[in-house]
Motif scaffolding. Structure first.
Motif, PDB file in Angstrom:
ATOM      1  N   VAL A   1      -8.943  -7.774   2.075  1.00 27.50           N
ATOM      2  CA  VAL A   1      -8.187  -6.729   1.384  1.00 27.50           C
ATOM      3  C   VAL A   1      -7.277  -7.378   0.344  1.00 27.50           C
ATOM      4  O   VAL A   1      -7.250  -6.965  -0.824  1.00 27.50           O
ATOM      5  N   GLN A   2      -6.550  -8.393   0.761  1.00 29.34           N
ATOM      6  CA  GLN A   2      -5.637  -9.084  -0.156  1.00 29.34           C
ATOM      7  C   GLN A   2      -6.396  -9.704  -1.324  1.00 29.34           C
ATOM      8  O   GLN A   2      -5.983  -9.578  -2.477  1.00 29.34           O
TER       9      GLN A   2
ATOM     10  N   ILE B   1       1.245  -4.299  -6.745  1.00 32.08           N
ATOM     11  CA  ILE B   1       0.421  -5.483  -6.465  1.00 32.08           C
ATOM     12  C   ILE B   1       1.125  -6.746  -6.945  1.00 32.08           C
ATOM     13  O   ILE B   1       1.148  -7.761  -6.244  1.00 32.08           O
TER      14      ILE B   1
ATOM     15  N   PHE C   1      -6.773   2.830  -2.854  1.00 35.67           N
ATOM     16  CA  PHE C   1      -5.679   3.152  -3.772  1.00 35.67           C
ATOM     17  C   PHE C   1      -5.714   4.657  -4.028  1.00 35.67           C
ATOM     18  O   PHE C   1      -6.163   5.129  -5.072  1.00 35.67           O
TER      19      PHE C   1
ATOM     20  N   TYR D   1      -3.821   1.955   3.552  1.00 32.29           N
ATOM     21  CA  TYR D   1      -4.171   0.646   4.105  1.00 32.29           C
ATOM     22  C   TYR D   1      -5.114   0.783   5.291  1.00 32.29           C
ATOM     23  O   TYR D   1      -6.068   0.011   5.417  1.00 32.29           O
TER      24      TYR D   1
ATOM     25  N   MET E   1      -7.567  -6.866  -3.646  1.00 32.89           N
ATOM     26  CA  MET E   1      -6.414  -6.178  -4.207  1.00 32.89           C
ATOM     27  C   MET E   1      -5.789  -7.010  -5.328  1.00 32.89           C
ATOM     28  O   MET E   1      -5.453  -6.488  -6.393  1.00 32.89           O
TER      29      MET E   1
ATOM     30  N   TYR F   1       0.828  -1.212   0.000  1.00 30.45           N
ATOM     31  CA  TYR F   1       0.000   0.000   0.000  1.00 30.45           C
ATOM     32  C   TYR F   1       0.861   1.261   0.000  1.00 30.45           C
ATOM     33  O   TYR F   1       0.532   2.242  -0.672  1.00 30.45           O
TER      34      TYR F   1
ATOM     35  N   LEU G   1     -10.809   0.232  -2.426  1.00 29.91           N
ATOM     36  CA  LEU G   1      -9.587  -0.474  -2.055  1.00 29.91           C
ATOM     37  C   LEU G   1      -8.537   0.431  -1.420  1.00 29.91           C
ATOM     38  O   LEU G   1      -7.463  -0.037  -1.048  1.00 29.91           O
TER      39      LEU G   1
ATOM     40  N   PHE H   1      -7.496  -6.806  -8.737  1.00 36.57           N
ATOM     41  CA  PHE H   1      -7.508  -5.518  -9.431  1.00 36.57           C
ATOM     42  C   PHE H   1      -6.810  -5.554 -10.799  1.00 36.57           C
ATOM     43  O   PHE H   1      -7.380  -5.063 -11.782  1.00 36.57           O
TER      44      PHE H   1
ATOM     45  N   THR I   1       0.482   1.168  -9.400  1.00 37.03           N
ATOM     46  CA  THR I   1      -0.402   0.335  -8.584  1.00 37.03           C
ATOM     47  C   THR I   1      -0.261  -1.127  -8.963  1.00 37.03           C
ATOM     48  O   THR I   1      -0.067  -1.992  -8.097  1.00 37.03           O
TER      49      THR I   1
ATOM     50  N   CYS J   1     -10.901   2.037  -6.799  1.00 28.39           N
ATOM     51  CA  CYS J   1      -9.808   2.634  -6.029  1.00 28.39           C
ATOM     52  C   CYS J   1     -10.295   3.225  -4.709  1.00 28.39           C
ATOM     53  O   CYS J   1      -9.601   3.123  -3.691  1.00 28.39           O
TER      54      CYS J   1
END
Length: 118
Positions: free
Chosen positions: A27-28, A111, A71, A14, A31, A7, A69, A34, A107, A66
């Motif tokens: 979250v994982q 990731i 971002f 985060y 993410m 993040y 998440l 994405f 981003t 975004c």
């Protein structure tokens, strides 16, 4: 690389997303999905074809993902692009697209680096 380091690398928040989703596992999960979403490719294709309504839809989708998440950097640049397309015109899209592209690449790179470390 930890998820928190990821993040930081992508310019995200985060704490915000964990407060919303309440689970690092969730979250994982989201993410990591994405990069596979086709909205960015749709945005590029729509802009190249001069299709402002479709470009707006794609930019709006990116912005929403975004926001959900956390971002932050990509959310800010995609919000500016979304708002410029809101009226159905391509007007400022040419100048607002490069920051979206840079933030998107940053981003996705973060990731993928995180995913490789799992």
């Amino acid at each position: 690389m930890t998820i928190q380091e990821c993040y930081r690398a992508l310019g995200g928040n985060y704490d915000d997303v964990i407060g919303r989703l309440r689970s690092e596992r969730l979250v994982q999960k989201f993410m990591l999905k994405f990069p596979a979403d086709g909205s960015y490719q749709l945005l590029l294709r729509s802009l190249a074809e001069g299709n402002a309504p479709e470009a707006f839809r794609a930019a709006h989708t990116i912005k929403g993902m975004c926001q959900n998440l956390g971002f932050t950097a990509l959310e800010k640049s995609s919000t500016a692009l979304t708002e410029s397309l809101r009226g159905g015109e391509l007007g400022g899209a040419a100048e607002l697209l490069p920051p979206v592209q840079a933030d998107y690449e940053k981003t996705v790179e973060a990731i993928k680096t995180f995913e490789a470390s799992l």
